[in-house]
Enzyme design. Sequence first.
Site, mmCIF file in Angstrom:
data_model
loop_
_atom_site.group_PDB
_atom_site.id
_atom_site.type_symbol
_atom_site.label_atom_id
_atom_site.label_comp_id
_atom_site.label_asym_id
_atom_site.label_seq_id
_atom_site.Cartn_x
_atom_site.Cartn_y
_atom_site.Cartn_z
ATOM 1 N N SER A 114 1.870 10.358 8.007
ATOM 2 C CA SER A 114 2.189 8.957 7.746
ATOM 3 C C SER A 114 2.681 8.798 6.315
ATOM 4 O O SER A 114 1.953 9.105 5.360
ATOM 5 C CB SER A 114 0.960 8.078 7.955
ATOM 6 O OG SER A 114 1.198 6.786 7.445
ATOM 7 N N HIS A 121 5.837 9.663 10.703
ATOM 8 C CA HIS A 121 5.210 8.421 11.142
ATOM 9 C C HIS A 121 5.399 7.343 10.080
ATOM 10 O O HIS A 121 5.087 7.547 8.907
ATOM 11 C CB HIS A 121 3.718 8.662 11.382
ATOM 12 C CG HIS A 121 3.010 7.516 12.038
ATOM 13 N ND1 HIS A 121 2.999 7.315 13.399
ATOM 14 C CD2 HIS A 121 2.276 6.502 11.507
ATOM 15 C CE1 HIS A 121 2.289 6.241 13.689
ATOM 16 N NE2 HIS A 121 1.837 5.714 12.557
ATOM 17 N N ASP A 139 4.438 3.508 9.116
ATOM 18 C CA ASP A 139 3.546 2.380 9.359
ATOM 19 C C ASP A 139 4.175 1.100 8.841
ATOM 20 O O ASP A 139 4.382 0.934 7.638
ATOM 21 C CB ASP A 139 2.199 2.613 8.670
ATOM 22 C CG ASP A 139 1.368 3.667 9.371
ATOM 23 O OD1 ASP A 139 1.177 3.547 10.588
ATOM 24 O OD2 ASP A 139 0.907 4.605 8.703
ATOM 25 N N MET A 194 3.717 -2.856 8.404
ATOM 26 C CA MET A 194 2.659 -3.867 8.353
ATOM 27 C C MET A 194 3.210 -5.170 7.780
ATOM 28 O O MET A 194 4.034 -5.162 6.874
ATOM 29 C CB MET A 194 1.507 -3.367 7.479
ATOM 30 C CG MET A 194 0.943 -2.029 7.889
ATOM 31 S SD MET A 194 -0.423 -1.536 6.823
ATOM 32 C CE MET A 194 -0.717 0.136 7.403
ATOM 33 N N HIS A 240 5.422 2.753 13.918
ATOM 34 C CA HIS A 240 4.227 2.060 14.405
ATOM 35 C C HIS A 240 4.235 0.653 13.828
ATOM 36 O O HIS A 240 4.019 0.457 12.638
ATOM 37 C CB HIS A 240 2.993 2.852 13.952
ATOM 38 C CG HIS A 240 1.687 2.207 14.283
ATOM 39 N ND1 HIS A 240 0.515 2.630 13.682
ATOM 40 C CD2 HIS A 240 1.353 1.193 15.122
ATOM 41 C CE1 HIS A 240 -0.480 1.895 14.154
ATOM 42 N NE2 HIS A 240 0.006 1.014 15.017
ATOM 43 N N MET A 296 2.693 -2.633 13.189
ATOM 44 C CA MET A 296 1.471 -3.430 13.088
ATOM 45 C C MET A 296 1.881 -4.826 12.662
ATOM 46 O O MET A 296 1.567 -5.297 11.569
ATOM 47 C CB MET A 296 0.502 -2.775 12.105
ATOM 48 C CG MET A 296 -0.146 -1.519 12.661
ATOM 49 S SD MET A 296 -0.999 -0.533 11.426
ATOM 50 C CE MET A 296 0.357 0.497 10.861
ATOM 51 N N MET A 308 -6.229 3.871 17.985
ATOM 52 C CA MET A 308 -6.535 3.734 16.564
ATOM 53 C C MET A 308 -7.953 4.233 16.291
ATOM 54 O O MET A 308 -8.913 3.786 16.930
ATOM 55 C CB MET A 308 -6.405 2.276 16.123
ATOM 56 C CG MET A 308 -4.989 1.726 16.153
ATOM 57 S SD MET A 308 -3.838 2.612 15.071
ATOM 58 C CE MET A 308 -4.619 2.388 13.462
ATOM 59 N N GLY A 326 -4.442 -1.186 8.881
ATOM 60 C CA GLY A 326 -4.129 -1.965 7.694
ATOM 61 C C GLY A 326 -4.089 -1.163 6.414
ATOM 62 O O GLY A 326 -3.310 -1.474 5.519
ATOM 63 N N GLY A 330 -4.635 2.993 4.541
ATOM 64 C CA GLY A 330 -4.861 4.425 4.656
ATOM 65 C C GLY A 330 -6.182 4.813 4.022
ATOM 66 O O GLY A 330 -6.838 4.022 3.359
ATOM 67 N N ASP A 386 -4.548 7.786 15.222
ATOM 68 C CA ASP A 386 -4.123 7.433 13.872
ATOM 69 C C ASP A 386 -5.332 6.918 13.103
ATOM 70 O O ASP A 386 -5.932 5.919 13.494
ATOM 71 C CB ASP A 386 -3.046 6.342 13.946
ATOM 72 C CG ASP A 386 -2.475 5.965 12.581
ATOM 73 O OD1 ASP A 386 -2.969 6.463 11.565
ATOM 74 O OD2 ASP A 386 -1.526 5.153 12.555
ATOM 75 N N GLY A 387 -5.683 7.640 12.029
ATOM 76 C CA GLY A 387 -6.754 7.180 11.163
ATOM 77 C C GLY A 387 -7.852 8.204 10.966
ATOM 78 O O GLY A 387 -8.476 8.639 11.928
ATOM 79 N N GLY A 388 -8.058 8.612 9.723
ATOM 80 C CA GLY A 388 -9.162 9.508 9.404
ATOM 81 C C GLY A 388 -9.007 10.920 9.929
ATOM 82 O O GLY A 388 -10.003 11.637 10.081
#
Length: 227
Positions: A16, A41, A43, A45, A74, A76, A145, A150, A152, A181-183
């Site tokens: 990302s 990727h 993001d 927002m 992606h 959001m 998710m 919202g 990183g 996506d995330g962590g």
Amino acid sequence: MPVEFDPARDLKIAPSILSADFARLGEEVRAIEEQGCDWVHIDVMDGHFVPNITIGPDVVAALRPHCKTVMDCHLMISPADPYLEAFAKAGADIITIHAEAGPHLDRSLQYIRSLGCKAGVALNPSTPESVIEYCLDKIDMVLVMTVNPGFGGQKFLHSQLPKMERVRKMIGERPIWLQIDGGVTPETAPLARAAGVDSMVAGSAVFKGGTPQHYGENIAAIRKACA
């Protein structure tokens, strides 16, 4: 570029650029591709659907010449429909929208495909997978998710692992990617891979260190952990 589904479900790593150096985005995209990423990727927002503002279609268009692999966008944002054509024209290969962001998911997915892009659906941590049950034939990717969207750098939500397994069961043999996506780190990635995930978005875990060599080492570490 044309995006072909991989029936072998080999792992796709999609760094990302939310965690990249925004002053050098073109260079950063070229660096992660040279260091072995599969997709890029992006993001998007809006400060409304999620509490952050990032980039829009003009930046995506500016990055397209630097991106030789798959541009995975992606969104959001809410509403998403008025902006789908702009992101398609900017060069997105995959456009993922949130199931929670609009009232007519089936229609939105049809629209994305009519624009020549692959259609993805993202599910927030509190959203059940049942929302996609009646539009699976319009979906090319499901994004679970593993943080609240919202920002990183958040920690992986282990509560989403059973959801990944249920989504994988829903997908069956359909040509649909399952993404998270995330962590994502070398510690959490194998858990998701075991749950059936075949595409992973990683931001800070890839860009930490700040040099192309670090990016390559970080991508390789995630891939090795899932082998």
